[in-house]
Design an enzyme around this catalytic site. Structure first.
Site, PDB file in Angstrom:
ATOM      1  N   ASP A   1      -5.050  -5.846  -8.294  1.00 27.95           N
ATOM      2  CA  ASP A   1      -4.930  -5.300  -7.172  1.00 27.95           C
ATOM      3  C   ASP A   1      -4.541  -3.744  -6.696  1.00 27.95           C
ATOM      4  OD1 ASP A   1      -4.801  -4.652  -3.865  1.00 27.95           O
ATOM      5  OD2 ASP A   1      -3.260  -6.101  -3.272  1.00 27.95           O
TER       6      ASP A   1
ATOM      7  N   HIS B   1       0.611  -1.527  -0.222  1.00 27.40           N
ATOM      8  CA  HIS B   1       0.446   0.165   0.068  1.00 27.40           C
ATOM      9  C   HIS B   1       0.634   1.498  -0.113  1.00 27.40           C
ATOM     10  CE1 HIS B   1      -3.326  -3.306   1.494  1.00 27.40           C
ATOM     11  NE2 HIS B   1      -3.873  -2.253   0.988  1.00 27.40           N
TER      12      HIS B   1
END
Length: 333
Positions: free
Chosen positions: A251, A182
């Protein structure tokens, strides 16, 4: 359709979103905590998305793994355990752990289907290593490939029985990442032989209807591009050696592991062989740029999407009974 799944800004569609989505025709939508208030509100939101698109088989996604990754939360919805709870039970009673994971998945499916969600971004098939980042370790099913595959299969079967499609993630494995993708780009230096451990759960469950890539550079396969943007990893490894022919999602394309603007990253992922880009943040300027950059969805990707959504059956089972069954098994640990 455009090969992208978009997020929404809030608990109802805005006028701007309605107009843009009608024009852009994304594959589907993904929901987050900002989109969720009550059962009635969430059902109305998912119904409005189906009305907007005219598609009864519209993919409406959510990340509802349990534990720290859950968009539907108390007090409106009950908590669910994360992967390590089933890993601990497996130490004591493997078959009970598998039954608990299946009951848990089925209860999750019933809960999601009730509010119009049809795709759950679970289970993780990432194999934990001693230095796995906490972002994965606190969610995963453990350090043994066979165990991860068994619990992952049980979860997929449970979700399907509850009327929801599962997504195996994060191909070809996130367990060796030492940083959270992230925020940073992980680089894995393990050899191809060492990576066989990580591939095994995905190979075992290669008939899953949907899968998700990882934003990780694997030196042994492609030292230049992360998996999401690597045609070598997608075509030769995921489609080839793993044998996965389901719908392959990225993702979240806006995660900081990937550099560049969202439109460039989205186009790169599709060019590398991903079927669908996941763009989660509902930023209108970014969504417009992605939609303008991408061509319509490729015919083979359309077929994979149709096959995945056709796998959804009618939900079955009693929610309370499934929760009680799961908890009785987990108590054994």
């Amino acid at each position: 359709m455009k090969p992208v799944i978009f997020g929404l800004a809030g608990p109802v569609l805005t006028d701007d979103e309605h107009a843009f989505f009608a024009e852009a025709r994304p594959v589907g939508f993904i929901l987050f905590g900002r989109n969720v208030q009550t059962r009635a509100q969430l059902r109305a939101l998912t119904d409005s998305l189906r009305e907007l698109t005219g598609r009864g088989d519209l993919p409406v996604l959510i990340d509802q793994e349990g534990g720290p990754v859950a968009r539907l939360r108390p007090p409106e919805w009950p908590p669910f355990p994360a992967g390590p709870a089933f890993d601990r039970l497996y130490d004591a009673a493997p078959m009970s752990a598998i039954q608990a994971a299946r009951a848990n998945g089925q209860a999750l499916g019933l809960m999601l289907r009730e509010v119009g969600v049809t795709v759950n971004c679970a289970p993780l098939l990432d194999v934990v290593q001693p230095d796995t980042t906490e972002a994965i370790a606190k969610r995963a099913y453990g350090a043994d490939s066979m165990r991860v595959a068994a619990l992952g299969r049980a979860t997929l079967e449970g979700l399907a029985a509850g009327g929801v499609v599962g997504v195996v993630k994060h191909m070809p494995g996130h367990g060796r990442a030492r940083v959270d993708s992230h925020h940073l780009l992980p680089r894995v230096t393990a050899s191809a032989a060492e990576m066989e451990v990580d591939l095994e759960p995905f190979r075992t469950l290669n008939e899953a209807p949907m899968g998700m890539t990882s934003h990780i550079v694997f030196d042994c396969w492609d030292a230049e591009q992360p998996a999401t943007l690597s045609s070598v990893i997608i075509e030769e490894l995921i489609r080839g050696r793993i044998g996965f022919d389901g719908l392959l999602l990225t993702d979240d394309i806006d995660m900081k592991a990937l550099s560049g603007n969202p439109a460039d990253k989205a186009a790169g992922a599709i060019a590398a062989g991903c079927d669908v880009v996941l763009d989660c943040w509902a930023r209108m300027d970014e969504m417009r740029a992605i939609a303008e950059r991408l061509d319509d969805m490729a015919p083979r990707s359309v077929e994979r999407l149709a096959s995945a959504m056709a796998s959804i059956g009618e939900p079955e089972g009693d929610f309370d009974a499934l929760i009680a069954r799961r908890d009785a098994f987990l108590a054994l640990a």
